[in-house]
Design an enzyme around this catalytic site. Structure first.
Site, PDB file in Angstrom:
ATOM      1  N   LYS A  87      29.472   6.176   7.987  1.00  0.00           N
ATOM      2  CA  LYS A  87      28.587   6.713   5.845  1.00  0.00           C
ATOM      3  C   LYS A  87      28.562   4.580   6.766  1.00  0.00           C
ATOM      4  O   LYS A  87      29.056   3.498   6.485  1.00  0.00           O
ATOM      5  CB  LYS A  87      29.513   6.898   5.193  1.00  0.00           C
ATOM      6  N   LEU A  88      26.958   3.975   6.778  1.00  0.00           N
ATOM      7  CA  LEU A  88      27.209   2.975   6.872  1.00  0.00           C
ATOM      8  C   LEU A  88      25.208   2.571   6.352  1.00  0.00           C
ATOM      9  O   LEU A  88      24.888   3.910   6.066  1.00  0.00           O
ATOM     10  CB  LEU A  88      26.647   2.725   8.607  1.00  0.00           C
TER      11      LEU A  88
END
Ligand code: E4P
Length: 224
Positions: A87-88
């Site tokens: 997750k970015l």
């Protein structure tokens, strides 16, 4: 529509998994902190524990903000389990890292998305999931569900594979509204999932069915 649970609580994840309708999990640094999980080793172990409960994608968020740090952290997270989705955040470095992971075949979730333009960038970079935060938009008097609708149109116009993961869900109506406008996934607090089960007419109806069944059984026993 897939159902993810939005928590780092192992107990809540187990509870949702037991319901038989869970497809995955999302976490974020705030949710990890809420469970008192800190330090790289404990955080990593916690992700593995989550992956061992749920057979579905588990979003694990990087805390680096520079590109090299995001890539290093993401590689370590992805190596933990095949179901880990890196997750970015929706930043320039985040989008660049999404492109990097997407080219390597590593699943990504672009988080903190609040506009259709941001969702377009995430899809261009090849994100597996894009996370528009509908509750936080509602909180500032902007229609969060309308954003999901807008992204759906854009992704369908161009055949983007990126899945729309409706996040920051606050209540059961959000889940239903997201389903109506074609979100691919809704990540929800356990309370919102549980609330979907309840309807007073279901409760009253079941009580009546059971009472009638009991009465019939008593009448039959009396007649013998
Ligand atoms: C999920 O990926 C998000 O981190 C989460 O849904 C944010 O929800 P909140 O707005 O309730 O913190």
């Amino acid at each position: 529509m897939k159902f993810f649970i939005d928590t780092a609580s192992l107990q809540q994840i187990k509870e949702a998994q037991d319901l038989g309708i869970l497809d995955g999990v999302t976490t974020n640094p705030s949710l990890m902190a809420k469970e008192g999980i800190s330090g790289t080793d404990r955080v990593m172990k916690h992700y593995v524990d989550i992956c061992n409960i749920v057979d579905g994608d588990v979003s694990a968020e990087v805390i680096s903000t520079d590109y090299e740090g995001m890539v290093r952290e993401g590689d370590n997270l992805a190596a933990l389990h095949p179901n880990i989705t890196v997750k970015l955040p929706m930043t320039r470095n985040g989008v660049k890292a999404i492109k990097h992971f997407s080219d390597k075949g590593i699943k990504t979730n672009c988080t903190l998305v609040f506009s259709a333009g941001q969702a377009l960038l995430a899809a261009k970079a090849g994100a597996t999931y894009v996370s528009p935060f509908i509750g936080r938009l509602d909180d500032i008097s902007t229609d969060g569900v309308q954003l999901i609708e807008q992204i759906r149109v854009i992704y369908d116009n161009y055949g983007f594979d990126t899945q729309i993961l409706a996040a920051s869900i606050r209540h059961p109506m959000h889940i239903v509204q997201c389903a109506e406008v074609g979100a691919d996934v809704a990540t929800c607090p356990l309370s919102a999932i549980n609330a979907l089960f309840d309807h007073p007419l279901t409760t009253i109806g079941l009580e009546k069915f059971l009472a009638d069944h009991k009465k019939a059984a008593q009448q039959e026993a009396t007649a013998k």
